[in-house]
Design an enzyme around this catalytic site. Structure first.
Site, mmCIF file in Angstrom:
data_model
loop_
_atom_site.group_PDB
_atom_site.id
_atom_site.type_symbol
_atom_site.label_atom_id
_atom_site.label_comp_id
_atom_site.label_asym_id
_atom_site.label_seq_id
_atom_site.Cartn_x
_atom_site.Cartn_y
_atom_site.Cartn_z
ATOM 1 N N ASP A 38 0.816 -1.223 0.000
ATOM 2 C CA ASP A 38 0.000 0.000 0.000
ATOM 3 C C ASP A 38 0.846 1.267 0.000
ATOM 4 O O ASP A 38 0.424 2.298 0.518
ATOM 5 C CB ASP A 38 -0.957 0.048 1.208
ATOM 6 C CG ASP A 38 -1.748 -1.218 1.354
ATOM 7 O OD1 ASP A 38 -2.252 -1.701 0.330
ATOM 8 O OD2 ASP A 38 -1.856 -1.732 2.480
ATOM 9 N N LYS A 96 2.291 2.227 -5.020
ATOM 10 C CA LYS A 96 3.076 1.788 -6.181
ATOM 11 C C LYS A 96 2.325 1.995 -7.495
ATOM 12 O O LYS A 96 2.932 2.312 -8.504
ATOM 13 C CB LYS A 96 3.418 0.294 -6.066
ATOM 14 C CG LYS A 96 4.361 -0.033 -4.929
ATOM 15 C CD LYS A 96 4.602 -1.521 -4.847
ATOM 16 C CE LYS A 96 3.402 -2.328 -4.428
ATOM 17 N NZ LYS A 96 2.908 -2.102 -3.067
ATOM 18 N N GLY A 118 -3.927 -4.216 -4.488
ATOM 19 C CA GLY A 118 -4.885 -3.160 -4.830
ATOM 20 C C GLY A 118 -4.094 -1.946 -5.248
ATOM 21 O O GLY A 118 -3.441 -1.323 -4.432
ATOM 22 N N HIS A 119 -4.075 -1.649 -6.539
ATOM 23 C CA HIS A 119 -3.315 -0.501 -7.024
ATOM 24 C C HIS A 119 -4.283 0.551 -7.558
ATOM 25 O O HIS A 119 -5.091 0.269 -8.433
ATOM 26 C CB HIS A 119 -2.351 -0.937 -8.135
ATOM 27 C CG HIS A 119 -1.244 -1.827 -7.628
ATOM 28 N ND1 HIS A 119 -0.407 -2.534 -8.431
ATOM 29 C CD2 HIS A 119 -0.835 -2.086 -6.360
ATOM 30 C CE1 HIS A 119 0.470 -3.206 -7.695
ATOM 31 N NE2 HIS A 119 0.220 -2.956 -6.436
ATOM 32 N N GLN A 127 2.209 -6.037 -3.213
ATOM 33 C CA GLN A 127 2.464 -6.049 -1.761
ATOM 34 C C GLN A 127 3.799 -5.334 -1.490
ATOM 35 O O GLN A 127 4.184 -4.488 -2.278
ATOM 36 C CB GLN A 127 2.465 -7.460 -1.175
ATOM 37 C CG GLN A 127 1.113 -8.159 -1.212
ATOM 38 C CD GLN A 127 0.800 -8.822 -2.531
ATOM 39 O OE1 GLN A 127 1.624 -9.520 -3.085
ATOM 40 N NE2 GLN A 127 -0.391 -8.606 -3.051
HETATM 41 P P1 IMP Z 1 -2.843 -12.784 1.513
HETATM 42 O O1 IMP Z 1 -1.856 -12.233 0.519
HETATM 43 O O2 IMP Z 1 -4.264 -12.496 1.150
HETATM 44 O O3 IMP Z 1 -2.584 -14.215 1.829
HETATM 45 O O4 IMP Z 1 -2.619 -11.988 2.905
HETATM 46 C C1 IMP Z 1 -1.433 -12.148 3.685
HETATM 47 C C2 IMP Z 1 -1.044 -10.818 4.338
HETATM 48 O O5 IMP Z 1 -0.632 -9.899 3.337
HETATM 49 C C3 IMP Z 1 -2.187 -10.121 5.104
HETATM 50 O O6 IMP Z 1 -1.633 -9.434 6.220
HETATM 51 C C4 IMP Z 1 -2.711 -9.111 4.110
HETATM 52 O O7 IMP Z 1 -3.341 -8.031 4.742
HETATM 53 C C5 IMP Z 1 -1.418 -8.711 3.427
HETATM 54 N N1 IMP Z 1 -1.604 -8.212 2.059
HETATM 55 C C6 IMP Z 1 -1.861 -8.943 0.954
HETATM 56 N N2 IMP Z 1 -1.939 -8.153 -0.130
HETATM 57 C C7 IMP Z 1 -1.726 -6.900 0.299
HETATM 58 C C8 IMP Z 1 -1.632 -5.633 -0.355
HETATM 59 O O8 IMP Z 1 -1.758 -5.510 -1.581
HETATM 60 N N3 IMP Z 1 -1.377 -4.568 0.447
HETATM 61 C C9 IMP Z 1 -1.176 -4.679 1.783
HETATM 62 N N4 IMP Z 1 -1.240 -5.827 2.443
HETATM 63 C C10 IMP Z 1 -1.500 -6.939 1.694
#
Ligand code: IMP
Length: 430
Positions: free
Chosen positions: A13, A16, A40-41, A223
């Site tokens: 977040d 990017k 989420g971009h 991420q």
């Molecule tokens: P998962 O990727 O859905 O398995 O989530 C694993 C961890 O990564 C959790 O803490 C999510 O909140 C975090 N996470 C996954 N994608 C994002 C992102 O795009 N931005 C911020 N945190 C993320």
């Protein structure tokens, strides 16, 4: 500079999407190499806000080819929904503009169901996943029972997906979660396969040829560094390599492709985190509300994918230095500087303190962050609204001092500073 890699230097977040959008103006390809629709971009162009989860933000530039690499996990329904909504917003999406790796892994509704069921089984110790099925899809990949996009066109695909659903149903029943209907999944995937077929290519060979021909490839990390499966705050991480080296395996590029790469680390002017896990510089109360925003604006600190309020804190220079190391960052892009305007005293974490000892670096990586107390450097803030500033020299003196301190801590220069959500709200430093 044929290859440029853009990664998040924090917990995701970092903004990017709009930075990729800025660099994509000069790129031939914009490629994602990890994760799936957990990302989420957001990119604001004029009055239009684009929220992308799967397709690289570079798709908004009509000349750029968007790529989904083999390191990704792809939910075909999300892909089709996103292609449709881009089309509705006037962004042309066709096989000339979007290429999807045959070796990317499929996410099914069974993976999503498992992700949610496992999270509820973890109870208070949950990871706080996005519920998009990311972990279970990568689990299947690692245990060599996953389904890849290229498998969708094989004669035995429906049989294999049936087996996958049966297996997932056994696990779901152990977790006390409802069954997934295999017939429904098989029907849906028959349709998806037909629509997606023209987009499937061998990404490795296409990007290799592009780089050899001097084309510019922008790799867009999803991420952030601290969510990397190997280098993040394990187990509170995602299931892929979010860091810059993941670009190579996730796009099928050889190591020499990165020889002269620019590696840009995108870092917010403060720190945020969504989901569970340690966060040494976290703040609460009025300051947290101030940094997070009310949620009325799309750029306030609420998840693009889940809508969850993000945890917020002071910028953590120890973790930033770590991000420089594990990514090989060559430069920084600082985002959301405008949010700090009006805070009288800023704090920047320069070291940690634990058990009577000062740490400039974290031994054994960011696994046991709970035990560290941040050591802060305090700096005077600035009152001025910086959102209309476009030149380094016009930034308030204290803002420049703050950015200089970040650069000094990180040991790499700051190249760009964003001062608002719009495309042009960027200060080019060098
Ligand atoms: P998962 O990727 O859905 O398995 O989530 C694993 C961890 O990564 C959790 O803490 C999510 O909140 C975090 N996470 C996954 N994608 C994002 C992102 O795009 N931005 C911020 N945190 C993320």
């Amino acid at each position: 500079m044929p290859l440029q890699i853009i990664v998040g230097a924090q917990w995701g977040d970092e903004g990017k999407g709009r930075i990729v959008d800025w660099f994509a103006a000069k790129a031939d390809y914009v490629a994602r190499y990890n994760g799936g629709d957990n990302a989420g971009h957001s990119v604001t162009v004029g009055k239009q806000l684009f929220k992308l989860h799967l397709i690289p933000s570079g798709i908004i530039h009509p000349h750029a080819v968007a790529v989904l690499g083999n390191g990704m996990v792809v939910n075909p329904k999300s892909l089709l929904d996103e292609m449709y909504s881009l089309d509705q917003a006037g962004v042309r999406v066709n096989p000339e503009r979007l290429r999807v790796s045959h070796a990317a892994h499929l996410i099914t509704i069974a993976h999503q169901a498992l992700d949610k069921a496992m999270e509820s089984a973890r109870g208070k110790g949950n990871i706080g996943t996005t519920g998009r099925g990311i972990g279970p899809a990568y689990t299947d990949k690692a245990r060599r029972s996953g389904l890849r996009l290229g498998d969708m066109f094989e004669h035995n695909f429906l049989e294999r997906i049936g087996l996958h659903i049966d297996e997932a149903n056994q696990q779901l029943s152990m977790l006390g979660a409802p069954y997934v209907n295999p017939m429904q999944v098989m029907d849906e995937y028959r349709t998806y396969a037909e629509i997606i077929r023209p987009y499937i290519v061998d990404i490795s060979s296409e990007l290799d040829a592009a780089l050899r021909a001097g084309k510019r490839v922008l790799a867009e990390g999803a991420q952030g560094t601290l969510l990397d499966i190997d280098h993040g705050t394990y187990p509170f991480v995602t299931s892929s390599n979010t860091t810059a080296p993941g670009t190579l395996t996730g796009l099928g590029l050889g190591i020499t492709a990165a020889r002269d790469a620019t590696v840009s680390g995108v870092c917010k002017a403060f720190q945020t985190r969504v989901g569970s896990g340690p966060f040494p510089t976290e703040v609460t109360g009025d300051l947290a509300l101030r940094l997070r925003g009310t949620g009325e604006n799309p750029w306030d600190e609420y998840g693009t994918t889940t809508g969850r309020a993000r945890r917020v804190g002071w910028l953590d220079g120890v973790l930033l230095r770590y991000a420089v190391r594990v990514n090989g960052l060559t430069e920084l892009v600082i985002t959301k500087l405008d949010i700090l305007s009006g805070i009288s005293t800023l704090r920047l974490c320069t070291a940690y303190f634990a058990e009577g000892q000062r740490y400039e670096d974290i031994p054994f990586g960011p696994t046991d962050l709970e035990k560290y107390q941040p050591v802060y450097q305090e700096m005077p803030g600035w009152k001025e609204d910086v959102s209309k500033i476009r030149k380094w020299a016009d930034l308030p003196k204290n803002a420049r001092a703050y950015l200089d301190a970040i650069s000094k801590l990180a040991g790499v220069p700051v190249r760009l500073v964003s001062v608002g959500p719009e495309r042009e709200q960027i200060v080019v430093v060098s």
